[in-house]
Design an enzyme around this catalytic site. Structure first.
Site, PDB file in Angstrom:
ATOM      1  N   HIS A 123      17.126   4.144  12.313  1.00  0.00           N
ATOM      2  CA  HIS A 123      18.164   4.471  13.293  1.00  0.00           C
ATOM      3  C   HIS A 123      18.825   5.782  12.879  1.00  0.00           C
ATOM      4  O   HIS A 123      18.884   6.122  11.690  1.00  0.00           O
ATOM      5  CB  HIS A 123      19.180   3.322  13.311  1.00  0.00           C
ATOM      6  CG  HIS A 123      20.196   3.373  14.395  1.00  0.00           C
ATOM      7  ND1 HIS A 123      21.293   4.209  14.356  1.00  0.00           N
ATOM      8  CD2 HIS A 123      20.311   2.663  15.548  1.00  0.00           C
ATOM      9  CE1 HIS A 123      22.032   4.016  15.435  1.00  0.00           C
ATOM     10  NE2 HIS A 123      21.461   3.086  16.178  1.00  0.00           N
ATOM     11  N   ASP A 200      20.011  -1.331   5.799  1.00  0.00           N
ATOM     12  CA  ASP A 200      20.642  -1.477   7.110  1.00  0.00           C
ATOM     13  C   ASP A 200      20.245  -2.836   7.656  1.00  0.00           C
ATOM     14  O   ASP A 200      19.111  -3.052   8.061  1.00  0.00           O
ATOM     15  CB  ASP A 200      20.161  -0.348   8.026  1.00  0.00           C
ATOM     16  CG  ASP A 200      20.569  -0.533   9.488  1.00  0.00           C
ATOM     17  OD1 ASP A 200      21.261  -1.510   9.806  1.00  0.00           O
ATOM     18  OD2 ASP A 200      20.162   0.300  10.317  1.00  0.00           O
ATOM     19  N   GLN A 203      20.001  -5.673  12.413  1.00  0.00           N
ATOM     20  CA  GLN A 203      19.151  -6.574  13.176  1.00  0.00           C
ATOM     21  C   GLN A 203      18.736  -7.800  12.361  1.00  0.00           C
ATOM     22  O   GLN A 203      18.224  -8.776  12.930  1.00  0.00           O
ATOM     23  CB  GLN A 203      17.897  -5.837  13.671  1.00  0.00           C
ATOM     24  CG  GLN A 203      18.185  -4.635  14.547  1.00  0.00           C
ATOM     25  CD  GLN A 203      18.938  -4.992  15.809  1.00  0.00           C
ATOM     26  OE1 GLN A 203      18.855  -6.115  16.316  1.00  0.00           O
ATOM     27  NE2 GLN A 203      19.684  -4.035  16.349  1.00  0.00           N
ATOM     28  N   LYS A 226      26.680  -7.165  16.772  1.00  0.00           N
ATOM     29  CA  LYS A 226      25.299  -7.629  16.931  1.00  0.00           C
ATOM     30  C   LYS A 226      25.133  -9.066  16.424  1.00  0.00           C
ATOM     31  O   LYS A 226      24.098  -9.693  16.657  1.00  0.00           O
ATOM     32  CB  LYS A 226      24.344  -6.687  16.202  1.00  0.00           C
ATOM     33  CG  LYS A 226      24.356  -5.262  16.748  1.00  0.00           C
ATOM     34  CD  LYS A 226      23.411  -4.354  15.981  1.00  0.00           C
ATOM     35  CE  LYS A 226      23.604  -2.888  16.340  1.00  0.00           C
ATOM     36  NZ  LYS A 226      23.197  -2.567  17.719  1.00  0.00           N
ATOM     37  N   CYS A 363      18.416   5.412  19.697  1.00  0.00           N
ATOM     38  CA  CYS A 363      18.948   6.099  18.518  1.00  0.00           C
ATOM     39  C   CYS A 363      17.887   6.207  17.427  1.00  0.00           C
ATOM     40  O   CYS A 363      18.175   6.032  16.234  1.00  0.00           O
ATOM     41  CB  CYS A 363      20.199   5.406  17.982  1.00  0.00           C
ATOM     42  SG  CYS A 363      21.598   5.454  19.115  1.00  0.00           S
TER      43      CYS A 363
END
Length: 407
Positions: A123, A200, A203, A226, A363
């Site tokens: 991202h 990261d 998700q 999220k 992104c």
């Protein structure tokens, strides 16, 4: 067309918990932001209403009570991610701010010749802060390739870790292709070379059980919105010794120990990194979201979403003009492109049928270049998604192919 999967576990049926899903709406944009359960909305409303007061400042009872709830929420987050100490949890506005915090605080130790390693599927939030840091420090940014099915090429990434590599930063789950990285394998390789690992987890947090010790990373970030929680709140987890060694990156109230006109001393972590009045209702809402998700179970959520992805991939293989991107076992995410049809047109026609997807570069413009497309359409599932949503997606894409005369 009937969407079935005889091997799938019993599917979750939770749309009734989500006011934003009222009516016959197929919401397939959860990777961008998740809808909020009533339990989270209620927690935020109570926080803004009868329970509201500031934290860490007042000596009156309601402020003390809210401070207790705020710090209990920090401990709740720590348990959720398997952190050893709640003080390793720093509240930020989102994963983007968490990465920028590391780049601007820990990153002060970088010097010319040092290197940072990322992957090609990251991202923008896991690209741009490192580019900015490298420009300031005179360091270099290295980019590891991806495999043919859209995963991080972990063998290639590990081979690219050099003695000059100070940090490796990768997505746990790709927001475009849904592939899951072997974080432990990458962490061990990074540490063997003397480098740190940032992950990261935007998700991953909504669908994978997390354990910081088992993952072996040094920094982990994710966003509340999220994870079925509020916007404007996120988490940076870091090892306690790293936080202790890092200077603050913003100055103001709450992050100080003492202030004079001559000098300022700073509070210990996590307060050192939480300048100003915090996002109180965001923290309370995030804790409520974690309660909601854990009551269902991360394993059940992941199995539910994986079954929906399998159903969708199987049904969509019959549209010859459609290219499905990413691995077959993608985690809750399905990106695709249709020959001769722009993703924005796909999204518009699906919206007319009450199906909401994402269309664009997500992104991740460098990844789009690698895929050889300007953009993709992306359907992303959540714990409230259903086989009926998949059915409507398939029917909607069949309509798109008829409108544009492609098969």
């Amino acid at each position: 067309m009937s969407i079935t999967d005889a091997t799938a576990p019993a599917m979750l049926d939770l749309k009734g918990d989500f006011p934003g899903l009222a009516g016959d709406w197929a919401y397939l944009d959860t990777a961008a932001t998740a809808q909020k359960p009533q339990a989270v909305i209620d927690a935020i409303a109570r926080c803004y209403g009868p329970d509201y007061a500031t934290v860490h400042r007042g000596v009156y009872e309601r402020s003390a009570t809210m401070t207790l709830r705020f710090e209990e929420a920090r401990a709740r987050v720590a348990r959720f991610i398997g952190a050893a100490d709640p003080n390793e949890v720093v509240f930020v506005r989102g994963a983007t701010e968490g990465i920028n915090l590391v780049a601007n605080s820990w990153g002060q130790r970088l010097k010319p010749g040092d290197r940072i390693l990322i992957s090609a599927l990251e991202h923008h939030s896991n690209i741009v802060p490192w580019q900015m840091l490298c420009e300031r420090a005179g360091a270099m940014l290295d980019v590891a390739p991806i495999t043919g099915d859209g995963r991080i090429d972990e063998a290639a990434l590990i081979a690219m870790i050099r003695p000059e590599t100070r940090l490796v930063s990768i997505a746990h789950v790709s927001n475009v292709l849904g592939g899951t990285a072997d974080v432990r394998r990458i962490a061990d390789a990074a540490h063997a070379a003397g480098a740190l690992l940032l992950v990261d987890g935007c998700q991953a947090a909504p669908r994978l059980a997390l354990d910081m010790a088992a993952l072996g990373c040094d920094f982990y970030v994710f966003s509340g919105h999220k994870l079925y929680g509020p916007t404007g709140i996120g988490v940076l987890w870091a090892r306690a010794d790293l936080l202790d060694s890092m200077p603050p990156w913003q100055g103001g109230g709450a992050m100080i120990e003492t202030v004079t006109f001559e000098r300022t001393s700073y509070a210990p972590p996590p307060g050192r990194f939480e300048a100003g009045t915090p996002h109180i209702e965001g923290v309370i809402g995030l804790a409520a979201a974690i309660d909601y998700v854990e009551a269902i179970g991360l394993e059940r959520i992941h199995a539910h979403e994986a079954a929906l992805v399998r159903q969708a991939r199987s049904a969509l293989q019959g549209i010859n003009s459609l290219t499905l991107h990413g691995p077959d076992d993608s985690a809750g995410i399905l990106s695709f492109s249709m020959q001769g049809v722009h993703p924005h047109d796909i999204g518009t026609i699906l919206d007319e049928a009450g199906v909401a997807i994402r269309a664009g570069h997500h992104c991740a413009q460098p990844l789009m270049h690698i895929l050889g497309v300007p953009a993709t359409a992306r359907a992303s599932f959540g714990l409230y998604s259903s086989p009926r949503d998949v059915q409507r997606l398939v029917e909607g894409l069949a309509r798109v192919s008829r409108i544009f005369g492609v098969k």
